[in-house]
Design an enzyme around this catalytic site. Structure first.
Site, PDB file in Angstrom:
ATOM      1  N   HIS A  15      20.514 -10.768 -58.363  1.00 58.49           N
ATOM      2  CA  HIS A  15      20.696 -10.465 -59.792  1.00 58.49           C
ATOM      3  C   HIS A  15      19.749  -9.324 -60.174  1.00 58.49           C
ATOM      4  O   HIS A  15      18.607  -9.537 -60.563  1.00 58.49           O
ATOM      5  CB  HIS A  15      20.411 -11.707 -60.640  1.00 58.49           C
TER       6      HIS A  15
ATOM      7  N   HIS B 147      20.109  -5.632 -62.235  1.00 56.79           N
ATOM      8  CA  HIS B 147      20.916  -4.677 -62.983  1.00 56.79           C
ATOM      9  C   HIS B 147      20.476  -3.247 -62.681  1.00 56.79           C
ATOM     10  O   HIS B 147      19.304  -2.910 -62.823  1.00 56.79           O
ATOM     11  CB  HIS B 147      20.794  -4.933 -64.487  1.00 56.79           C
TER      12      HIS B 147
ATOM     13  N   ASP C 262      20.989  -0.456 -64.309  1.00 56.34           N
ATOM     14  CA  ASP C 262      20.443   0.271 -65.458  1.00 56.34           C
ATOM     15  C   ASP C 262      19.199  -0.392 -66.045  1.00 56.34           C
ATOM     16  O   ASP C 262      18.581   0.170 -66.957  1.00 56.34           O
ATOM     17  CB  ASP C 262      21.515   0.458 -66.544  1.00 56.34           C
TER      18      ASP C 262
ATOM     19  N   GLY D 144      26.072  -9.319 -71.005  1.00 56.62           N
ATOM     20  CA  GLY D 144      25.953  -8.923 -72.401  1.00 56.62           C
ATOM     21  C   GLY D 144      25.559 -10.079 -73.301  1.00 56.62           C
ATOM     22  O   GLY D 144      25.240 -11.182 -72.839  1.00 56.62           O
TER      23      GLY D 144
ATOM     24  N   HIS E  55      26.846 -14.527 -66.433  1.00 60.18           N
ATOM     25  CA  HIS E  55      25.672 -14.811 -67.253  1.00 60.18           C
ATOM     26  C   HIS E  55      25.991 -16.004 -68.160  1.00 60.18           C
ATOM     27  O   HIS E  55      27.001 -15.984 -68.881  1.00 60.18           O
ATOM     28  CB  HIS E  55      25.330 -13.622 -68.139  1.00 60.18           C
TER      29      HIS E  55
ATOM     30  N   GLU F 123      21.549 -18.079 -70.875  1.00 58.74           N
ATOM     31  CA  GLU F 123      20.418 -17.168 -71.105  1.00 58.74           C
ATOM     32  C   GLU F 123      20.046 -17.151 -72.579  1.00 58.74           C
ATOM     33  O   GLU F 123      18.883 -17.034 -72.936  1.00 58.74           O
ATOM     34  CB  GLU F 123      20.788 -15.760 -70.636  1.00 58.74           C
TER      35      GLU F 123
ATOM     36  N   ASP G 218      16.353  -9.501 -62.298  1.00 58.02           N
ATOM     37  CA  ASP G 218      17.163  -9.158 -63.458  1.00 58.02           C
ATOM     38  C   ASP G 218      17.027  -7.669 -63.781  1.00 58.02           C
ATOM     39  O   ASP G 218      17.922  -6.887 -63.504  1.00 58.02           O
ATOM     40  CB  ASP G 218      16.797 -10.016 -64.664  1.00 58.02           C
TER      41      ASP G 218
END
Length: 341
Positions: free
Chosen positions: A12, A14, A16, A173, A201, A204, A278
């Site tokens: 996991h 990301h 960006d 998101g 996801h 969270e 993350d």
């Protein structure tokens, strides 16, 4: 404990949210991105921009945390920038002894400069391939659909079309107001095609119902799941894996303190999990730091982390069964001679 010597997996991460700070600055200058407009700084510098991005770790909630991505997404709108980010990601994994890693990104967020979603995927995949050739780290690519948009089916279709490059699908998101049920068509398409690399996801910024909905949608892995689930759900989670992100969950206030994180109950209850970063940039972390924090909070020794990684191999989206067998043996080689599993 010296966690740098342990061979690790990363599921996991990301793209960006894990850029190198200098890469953000240089790509912004190269591509004409107005950092001052996005950050509110009067006279931004590389140092002040890095500080602004890492301030995400002090966010009040998930939505506040996600605001920082406006800048990192803005600098990733060309094939060259996406290639660079992916290649550097693999090198950063290698630096902390990650032997297999999966990165994820949302192609729909990288078309502002005229790039097609498929070309964006190709650029990231090429960067991963280059980084892998240079480091030996095995890699996988997950495509994210954004919950607040209506393009999840298109992302699912792209996953199926480019299975030569893509190993997984994710729904990411803001959780609140955008439940998994809004995207059932995408999940159904993947299930009917026999596509097993589904993560989501959930939990969270929502309750255990969100986790349950992700499981029902077909997720083999659940991102975060930072909630204390009831026994029926726990039973179902034993057949899946939790992508656990301690520092991120603390930053978004999913938990008040990592010592209160339900990962300790996952461990006690036999639920497979893997510590992940993350967003390495936003959370100012890496896997060695995540392991050290868990060891300090929960009293775990090296054997826990080794077995955690070994068990997680079965849930890797981008590996064949033979590759999984070899990887389990490779992880076992990092067991210190005085460790008794």
């Amino acid at each position: 404990m010296n966690f740098s010597r342990l061979k690790k997996l990363e599921f996991h991460d990301h793209l960006d949210g894990s850029l190198r700070p200098l890469t953000v600055w240089e790509e912004a200058q190269k591509n004409g991105v107005n950092i001052a407009c996005l950050t509110g700084e009067t006279h931004p510098t590389p140092e002040s921009t890095e500080k602004w991005l890492k301030s995400a770790a002090a966010s009040r909630n998930l939505n506040s945390f996600l605001e920082k991505f406006a800048l990192t997404t803005a600098v990733l709108q060309t094939e060259e920038s996406l290639f660079r980010a992916a290649r550097e990601t693999v090198h950063d994994w290698h630096a902390v002894n990650t032997v297999y890693g999966e990165t994820r990104f949302a192609p729909e967020n990288h078309t502002a400069g005229g790039l097609s979603e498929e070309r964006a995927v190709e650029a990231v995949a090429a960067g991963l391939k280059a980084g892998s050739a240079e480091t030996g780290v095995r890699t996988g690519l997950i495509l994210c659909a954004m919950r607040q948009n209506c393009r999840s089916r298109k992302t699912a279709e792209l996953c199926l079309k480019r299975q030569d490059l893509v190993c997984g699908f994710d729904l990411a998101g803001p959780e609140r107001g955008f439940p998994v049920t809004l995207h059932e068509e995408a999940f159904r398409l993947l299930r009917e095609a026999g596509f097993r690399g589904i993560t989501c996801h959930a939990g969270e910024d929502a309750n255990e119902e969100a986790v349950s909905l992700a499981v029902e949608a077909g997720a083999l892995r659940v991102g975060h799941a930072a909630v204390f689930a009831d026994q029926p759900l726990r039973k179902r989670l034993r057949e899946r894996l939790i992508e656990c992100c301690l520092t991120s969950n603390e930053a978004t206030r999913a938990v008040s303190d990592i010592r209160c994180h339900p990962v300790k109950t996952f461990f006690a209850d036999g639920i497979p999990f893997l510590l992940c970063c993350d967003d390495r940039l936003m959370c100012n972390t890496d896997l060695n730091r995540e392991y050290a924090r868990a060891a300090d909070a929960f009293g775990w020794d090296e054997s826990v982390f080794i077995e955690m990684n070994r068990r997680a191999v079965d849930f890797a989206f981008g590996l064949t069964d033979d590759e999984k067998t070899r990887l389990k043996a490779e992880i076992g080689e990092s067991v210190p001679s005085d460790t008794n599993l």
